[in-house]
Design a protein around this motif. Structure first.
Motif, PDB file in Angstrom:
ATOM      1  N   UNK A 302       0.802  -1.218   0.076  1.00 52.48           N
ATOM      2  CA  UNK A 302       0.015  -0.100   0.097  1.00 52.48           C
ATOM      3  C   UNK A 302       0.858   1.278   0.164  1.00 52.48           C
ATOM      4  N   UNK A 303       1.979   1.096   0.607  1.00 52.57           N
ATOM      5  CA  UNK A 303       3.033   2.497   0.372  1.00 52.57           C
ATOM      6  C   UNK A 303       3.306   2.782  -0.666  1.00 52.57           C
ATOM      7  N   UNK A 304       3.738   1.760  -1.637  1.00 51.39           N
ATOM      8  CA  UNK A 304       4.106   2.156  -2.859  1.00 51.39           C
ATOM      9  C   UNK A 304       2.723   2.609  -3.859  1.00 51.39           C
ATOM     10  N   UNK A 305       1.778   2.063  -3.727  1.00 56.76           N
ATOM     11  CA  UNK A 305       0.776   2.776  -4.413  1.00 56.76           C
ATOM     12  C   UNK A 305       0.191   3.840  -3.923  1.00 56.76           C
ATOM     13  N   UNK A 306       0.240   4.372  -2.655  1.00 51.48           N
ATOM     14  CA  UNK A 306       0.057   5.423  -2.235  1.00 51.48           C
ATOM     15  C   UNK A 306       1.034   6.596  -2.552  1.00 51.48           C
ATOM     16  N   UNK A 307       2.223   6.078  -2.745  1.00 47.83           N
ATOM     17  CA  UNK A 307       3.498   7.034  -3.097  1.00 47.83           C
ATOM     18  C   UNK A 307       3.383   7.511  -4.560  1.00 47.83           C
ATOM     19  N   UNK A 308       2.730   6.599  -5.446  1.00 47.23           N
ATOM     20  CA  UNK A 308       2.711   6.828  -6.837  1.00 47.23           C
ATOM     21  C   UNK A 308       1.288   7.958  -6.798  1.00 47.23           C
ATOM     22  N   UNK A 309       0.174   7.583  -6.211  1.00 50.68           N
ATOM     23  CA  UNK A 309      -0.841   8.181  -6.413  1.00 50.68           C
ATOM     24  C   UNK A 309      -0.733   9.900  -5.838  1.00 50.68           C
ATOM     25  N   UNK A 310      -0.072   9.919  -4.708  1.00 52.09           N
ATOM     26  CA  UNK A 310      -0.028  11.098  -3.902  1.00 52.09           C
ATOM     27  C   UNK A 310       0.925  12.034  -4.912  1.00 52.09           C
ATOM     28  N   UNK A 311       1.782  11.591  -5.974  1.00 54.57           N
ATOM     29  CA  UNK A 311       2.581  12.400  -6.646  1.00 54.57           C
ATOM     30  C   UNK A 311       2.315  12.652  -7.915  1.00 54.57           C
ATOM     31  N   UNK A 315      -4.369   5.957 -10.454  1.00 51.81           N
ATOM     32  CA  UNK A 315      -3.820   5.394 -11.596  1.00 51.81           C
ATOM     33  C   UNK A 315      -4.996   5.012 -12.338  1.00 51.81           C
ATOM     34  N   UNK A 316      -4.933   4.351 -13.550  1.00 50.71           N
ATOM     35  CA  UNK A 316      -5.917   4.044 -14.665  1.00 50.71           C
ATOM     36  C   UNK A 316      -7.023   3.199 -14.103  1.00 50.71           C
ATOM     37  N   UNK A 317      -8.242   3.461 -14.369  1.00 51.37           N
ATOM     38  CA  UNK A 317      -9.349   2.692 -13.638  1.00 51.37           C
ATOM     39  C   UNK A 317      -9.324   1.282 -14.199  1.00 51.37           C
ATOM     40  N   UNK A 318      -8.784   1.093 -15.446  1.00 47.40           N
ATOM     41  CA  UNK A 318      -8.848  -0.397 -15.780  1.00 47.40           C
ATOM     42  C   UNK A 318      -7.866  -1.387 -15.119  1.00 47.40           C
ATOM     43  N   UNK A 319      -7.019  -0.665 -14.259  1.00 45.31           N
ATOM     44  CA  UNK A 319      -6.184  -1.414 -13.483  1.00 45.31           C
ATOM     45  C   UNK A 319      -6.821  -2.036 -12.224  1.00 45.31           C
ATOM     46  N   UNK A 320      -7.576  -1.156 -11.881  1.00 45.52           N
ATOM     47  CA  UNK A 320      -8.619  -1.483 -10.660  1.00 45.52           C
ATOM     48  C   UNK A 320      -8.848  -3.027 -10.359  1.00 45.52           C
ATOM     49  N   UNK A 321      -8.170  -3.572  -9.083  1.00 46.37           N
ATOM     50  CA  UNK A 321      -8.438  -4.908  -8.936  1.00 46.37           C
ATOM     51  C   UNK A 321      -7.430  -5.802  -9.411  1.00 46.37           C
ATOM     52  N   UNK A 322      -6.459  -5.241 -10.073  1.00 50.18           N
ATOM     53  CA  UNK A 322      -5.364  -5.855 -10.607  1.00 50.18           C
ATOM     54  C   UNK A 322      -4.065  -5.706  -9.856  1.00 50.18           C
ATOM     55  N   UNK A 332      -7.452   4.629  -5.230  1.00 49.98           N
ATOM     56  CA  UNK A 332      -5.997   4.799  -6.041  1.00 49.98           C
ATOM     57  C   UNK A 332      -6.608   5.130  -7.570  1.00 49.98           C
ATOM     58  N   UNK A 333      -7.763   4.601  -7.972  1.00 55.35           N
ATOM     59  CA  UNK A 333      -8.089   4.656  -9.298  1.00 55.35           C
ATOM     60  C   UNK A 333      -9.352   5.516  -9.382  1.00 55.35           C
ATOM     61  N   UNK A 334      -9.891   6.295  -8.525  1.00 58.22           N
ATOM     62  CA  UNK A 334     -11.014   6.935  -8.685  1.00 58.22           C
ATOM     63  C   UNK A 334     -10.775   8.559  -8.668  1.00 58.22           C
ATOM     64  N   UNK A 335     -11.055   9.032  -9.747  1.00 60.01           N
ATOM     65  CA  UNK A 335     -10.825  10.639  -9.981  1.00 60.01           C
ATOM     66  C   UNK A 335     -11.434  11.577  -9.140  1.00 60.01           C
ATOM     67  N   UNK A 372       8.495  10.616 -18.712  1.00 59.13           N
ATOM     68  CA  UNK A 372       8.676   9.330 -18.217  1.00 59.13           C
ATOM     69  C   UNK A 372       7.719   8.416 -17.277  1.00 59.13           C
ATOM     70  N   UNK A 373       7.163   9.335 -16.368  1.00 62.02           N
ATOM     71  CA  UNK A 373       6.078   8.927 -15.356  1.00 62.02           C
ATOM     72  C   UNK A 373       4.684   8.723 -15.818  1.00 62.02           C
ATOM     73  N   UNK A 374       4.557   8.681 -16.971  1.00 66.19           N
ATOM     74  CA  UNK A 374       3.165   8.275 -17.538  1.00 66.19           C
ATOM     75  C   UNK A 374       2.736   6.911 -17.252  1.00 66.19           C
ATOM     76  N   UNK A 375       1.477   6.855 -16.349  1.00 69.05           N
ATOM     77  CA  UNK A 375       1.151   5.486 -15.947  1.00 69.05           C
ATOM     78  C   UNK A 375       1.066   4.444 -17.318  1.00 69.05           C
ATOM     79  N   UNK A 376       0.354   4.750 -18.316  1.00 70.44           N
ATOM     80  CA  UNK A 376      -0.039   3.983 -19.459  1.00 70.44           C
ATOM     81  C   UNK A 376       1.354   3.848 -20.222  1.00 70.44           C
ATOM     82  N   UNK A 377       1.789   2.722 -20.395  1.00 69.78           N
ATOM     83  CA  UNK A 377       3.384   2.359 -20.938  1.00 69.78           C
ATOM     84  C   UNK A 377       3.208   2.844 -22.386  1.00 69.78           C
ATOM     85  N   UNK A 378       1.975   2.828 -22.933  1.00 69.55           N
ATOM     86  CA  UNK A 378       1.981   3.273 -24.474  1.00 69.55           C
ATOM     87  C   UNK A 378       2.196   4.692 -24.486  1.00 69.55           C
TER      88      UNK A 378
END
Length: 401
Positions: A302-311, A315-322, A332-335, A372-378
């Protein structure tokens, strides 16, 4: 180099009569060492090859100091008595890991156009281990091990030059479709000058060591890893550690990367390593070099995910639950629920860590980081694109890189 299989050293004194400037008091000195984090059970299990300071391998390489260790190897400073120069010896654990890295080195040398910033082997041999196993040994150029957090004490211009050199090295791998897969501080190695043994020990200190015990199949010592003074660190940087390199598009069983502060977020959501995930890891290194510390943190939960989201925001909604760990949060996935923390976002890093920078420099650096820190790799910038990116080039010009 002709490959040899060397039989086990008989139990007894490790030291060779060919010391080449090593004094007996250096060889005989035993001291309580401070770094006992190296897993001793790996010696007991026959995974690590027991080594003594002063020991000579294959009649050619005399062991001088301990450079480091990892999950699959130990690395030693040695003197090549044939060519009269210092080298690094990476002694792999028995089995497929060592052979895979050896073959990958060969593939890189044969296929990469420019290996000038890559740590490739200069030769190889095999050592007989416990129970008939063999240890692959890679002969590498002697370089400074990872500086880790000490890197912050180098001038910013030196660190920015390192970031550019690292990007050139990574682009050379990506150019032939190779994913490094394990890009972190440990893979970044620095040039260091070479001296004779007496001068090196004056700078580096004598090896601090302890006898591993009579129960092992071969005599060996636990040697404290050397710390290279920053005064000895050169300006040229190299990328190494190719034991996990794969072709882009290869599926792997373990998706995530450790240490987690360098792991691309899609890899913690079930995606395979890719050229794009390498670029996320590179950007983490770029930020660490620029700011003097990591921008993300956590142990993959959870610390890792929170670190990404706070900065970076949600994260993309399609990742939710994965997310790979059970420690995750819906927001983490809710605008509508999650937003940037104004006291922890990337822009605030400049106020905390680089208050000396101008607004123009901050704009350039933020432009590079966000590409470089775009969530979506594409949507993430490639190594080739970043080398030609106007913001990146302008930022490097500020530091005359």
């Amino acid at each position: 180099m002709t490959e040899e299989k060397i039989p086990p050293t008989p139990y007894g004194d490790c030291a060779s009569p060919e010391y080449d400037e090593l004094d007996d008091d250096i060889l005989d000195e035993q001291a309580e060492i401070e770094d006992v984090s190296e897993p001793l059970e790996r010696y007991n299990q026959g995974l690590y090859y027991p080594i003594c300071i002063g020991e000579v391998l294959v009649g050619r390489y005399r062991i001088k100091h301990k450079l480091g260790w990892g999950g699959f190897s130990t690395v030693w400073m040695a003197y090549d008595m044939q060519y009269q120069k210092d080298v690094a010896l990476k002694i792999m654990i028995p089995g497929e890991k060592g052979e895979y890295e050896y073959q990958m080195h060969n593939y890189i040398v044969q296929n990469v156009r420019d290996v000038s910033h890559l740590v490739t082997h200069q030769g190889s041999f095999l050592l007989s281990g416990q129970g008939g196993d063999y240890h692959r040994v890679l002969v590498l150029p002697l370089l400074c091990p990872s500086l880790s957090y000490r890197c912050r004490d180098l001038p910013v211009a030196t660190r920015m030059s390192a970031a550019k050199q690292l990007l050139v090295a990574l682009e050379s791998l990506h150019d032939i479709g190779l994913v490094h897969r394990d890009l972190n501080e440990g893979a970044l190695m620095w040039e260091m000058p070479h001296y004779n043994t007496a001068t090196e020990y004056e700078w580096l200190g004598r090896p601090r060591k302890m006898f591993l015990g009579n129960h092992l199949w071969k005599r060996g010592e636990l040697v404290e890893q050397v710390t290279i003074p920053l005064d000895l660190v050169g300006s040229k940087v190299y990328l190494g550690d190719f034991g996990l390199v794969i072709k882009d598009g290869t599926s792997v069983r373990v998706k995530q990367q450790s240490p987690y502060p360098f792991c691309a977020p899609e890899r913690l959501h079930g995606a395979d390593p890719s050229l794009a995930s390498d670029m996320w890891s590179y950007m983490c290194l770029f930020a660490a070099l620029y700011f003097g510390c990591n921008v993300f943190y956590g142990n993959g939960g959870k610390l890792t995910g929170t670190s990404w989201v706070s900065q970076l925001g949600p994260m993309p909604k399609q990742w939710k639950g994965k997310f790979w760990s059970p420690d995750w949060y819906d927001d983490w996935y809710d605008d509508h629920i999650t937003s940037l923390d104004p006291d922890r976002d990337l822009a605030h890093r400049f106020i905390q860590l680089r208050p000396d920078t101008s607004q123009a420099e901050r704009d350039l650096a933020l432009s590079v980081l966000h590409k470089g820190f775009s969530y979506l790799s594409e949507h993430r910038i490639t190594a080739k694109q970043l080398l030609q990116d106007p913001s990146f080039k302008a930022l490097m010009d500020m530091y005359q890189c």
